[in-house]
Write an enzyme that holds these catalytic residues in place. Structure first.
Site, PDB file in Angstrom:
ATOM      1  N   LYS A  11       0.863  -1.180   0.000  1.00  0.00           N
ATOM      2  CA  LYS A  11       0.000   0.000   0.000  1.00  0.00           C
ATOM      3  C   LYS A  11       0.898   1.228   0.000  1.00  0.00           C
ATOM      4  CE  LYS A  11      -4.516   0.744   0.042  1.00  0.00           C
ATOM      5  NZ  LYS A  11      -5.523  -0.061  -0.672  1.00  0.00           N
TER       6      LYS A  11
ATOM      7  N   ASP B 255      -6.865   4.348  -4.980  1.00  0.00           N
ATOM      8  CA  ASP B 255      -7.551   4.215  -3.693  1.00  0.00           C
ATOM      9  C   ASP B 255      -8.208   5.574  -3.463  1.00  0.00           C
ATOM     10  OD1 ASP B 255      -7.573   2.186  -1.219  1.00  0.00           O
ATOM     11  OD2 ASP B 255      -7.428   4.188  -0.371  1.00  0.00           O
TER      12      ASP B 255
END
Length: 451
Positions: free
Chosen positions: A124, A164
């Site tokens: 991430k 995201d």
């Protein structure tokens, strides 16, 4: 190492990282039955190793705004685990981004990716940059500056980021263009690309669609379906929009949507036309949800008070709830309100939107609860399909990709139920998802040695 000792170990090494510690505690408690059964994994300290990132990259991002002033942001990439494939996980641009948030997301991503059946590790990244209120030029300048550092740490068989919160198709385009310029190569290093330049059909819809497919599988175990079910949805971004779209297609009635300011309650339910207005409002006009209530009759709008002890959106009578906004948006009081108002299923569209206390309330009251690492895995699964198409140099049709997504979500559902039953937690999707994902990664780490 006992579970309490493990949690103390992680807390000592990751003090002041509450989101990460919350994610680790949920998984550690869930996989305890598997660790008790598999002494070899305990001896190898697999869970302790999984909680430590393989690599954590932090860097400065400097760029010039439209006034010619220098702006400074922080950039990150957490490469958490590559036991079963290249690191895979989104980039988040939001003021709340910090090391704890990204480590929690990367940790969750390990198990989510493992459940998809596509060979992907967990990662991430992102920045505390806020795209809201920025011009197109400023967003482009930031993305180029961000990629100027990130480019040296990623690659189509090393680490494949995606979008995201705060990173949609526009940002992916700017990031990909900068990467291509820096590396002088056209590869599938980012997913969520445009259809005409390496992207996959159904990728924008995949997280929301997958969430609904998973919920439908859950209801089918009770010989029910989403048809005519009243549904609460929070959020109004990508996941919420396409969850609403698929719910409408399956005959459900969606009565809510929200943003950071407030929420709307549309008792008559969203229609295709109303959803089209919401999508244009959010994706193109960058407007607020309040404008939806101003546009359509008999729609109630209420502000959300961040300091309140509950969110009134979750107090509305309904059959199903789909939190699709952000982490920890459903607390214990919200969960009790959901139980009181007849909700029978909660499926997580966002990552870790339900607090541990709220999860306990739901499960203790017999509510079907789908953890995000299972129910919102459709997005990363389709990112994996985009990677496969890029490797092969081909494009699948919308029908082909959607059929694969339906199968993937069905397989995840069956995998969760099978693991839960095998380890003494029948019907518990949280335990099933954590155990199944953990065991897949753990066996790969065991096979590859202590590295």
């Amino acid at each position: 190492m006992a579970t309490n000792d493990l949690l103390d170990f992680v807390k000592l090494r990751n003090a002041h990282e509450p989101e990460f510690l919350q994610a680790v505690e949920e998984v550690a408690l869930s996989v305890l039955p598997a660790l008790e059964k598999h002494a070899d994994l305990r001896k190898l300290k697999i869970i302790e190793r999984i909680t430590e990132p393989e690599r954590l990259i932090s860097f400065r991002v400097t760029w010039l705004d439209d006034k010619g002033e220098t702006q400074i942001n922080r950039g990150y990439r957490v490469q958490m685990n590559s036991a079963i494939g290249p690191y895979k996980g989104g980039l988040r641009f939001h003021p709340s981004v910090n090391q704890s948030v990204l480590k929690f997301l990367a940790f969750e991503q390990i198990f989510k990716n493992a459940l998809t059946g596509v060979p992907m590790g967990g990662g991430k990244g992102g920045s505390d940059f806020d795209p809201k209120g920025k011009s197109e030029n400023e967003i482009m300048k930031f993305c180029q500056a961000f990629m100027s550092e990130l480019a040296r740490h990623i690659g189509h068989r090393l680490d494949v980021p995606a979008g995201d919160i705060g990173v949609g198709g526009r940002e992916i385009g700017y990031l990909f263009g900068a990467y291509k310029k820096i590396r002088n190569e056209f590869t599938g290093v980012l997913t969520g690309k445009g259809i005409g330049w390496g992207g996959s059909l159904v990728r924008p819809e995949a997280t929301g669609y997958g969430l609904v497919y998973f919920a439908e599988n859950m209801l089918q175990t009770k010989k029910e379906s989403l048809k005519n079910k009243v549904c609460l949805v929070s959020g109004s971004g990508n996941v919420a929009q396409y969850a609403i779209e698929k719910l409408i297609q399956l005959g459900a009635k969606v009565v809510t949507a929200s943003d950071s300011n407030g929420y709307v309650y549309d008792e008559a339910g969203f229609t295709v036309e109303k959803l089209a207005f919401l999508m244009d409002l959010k994706n193109n006009k960058r407007g607020r949800i309040k404008e939806y209530a101003e546009k359509f009759k008999n729609v109630v709008y209420k502000d959300i008070d961040d300091k309140a002890d509950h969110n009134p959106l979750w107090s509305i009578k309904a059959d199903c709830a789909f939190p699709c906004a952000t982490q920890n948006e459903v607390n214990e009081k919200d969960a009790n309100n959901l139980v009181k108002n007849g909700v029978k299923l909660l499926g997580e569209g966002s990552n870790m939107p339900t607090t541990p206390e709220a999860i306990n309330v739901l499960i203790d009251n017999g509510i079907m609860y789908a953890p995000g690492k299972a129910s919102n895995a459709g997005g990363v699964a389709t990112s994996g399909l985009e990677m496969t198409q890029n490797f092969m140099g081909t494009n699948w049709t919308r029908q082909e990709v959607d059929a694969k997504l339906v199968d993937i979500m069905k397989n995840i559902h069956e995998t969760c139920l099978a693991a839960a039953a095998a380890y003494g937690k029948p019907g518990n999707y949280m335990h099933g998802a954590n155990i199944a994902g953990f065991l897949k990664v753990a066996r790969a780490m065991q096979a590859q040695g202590v590295i």
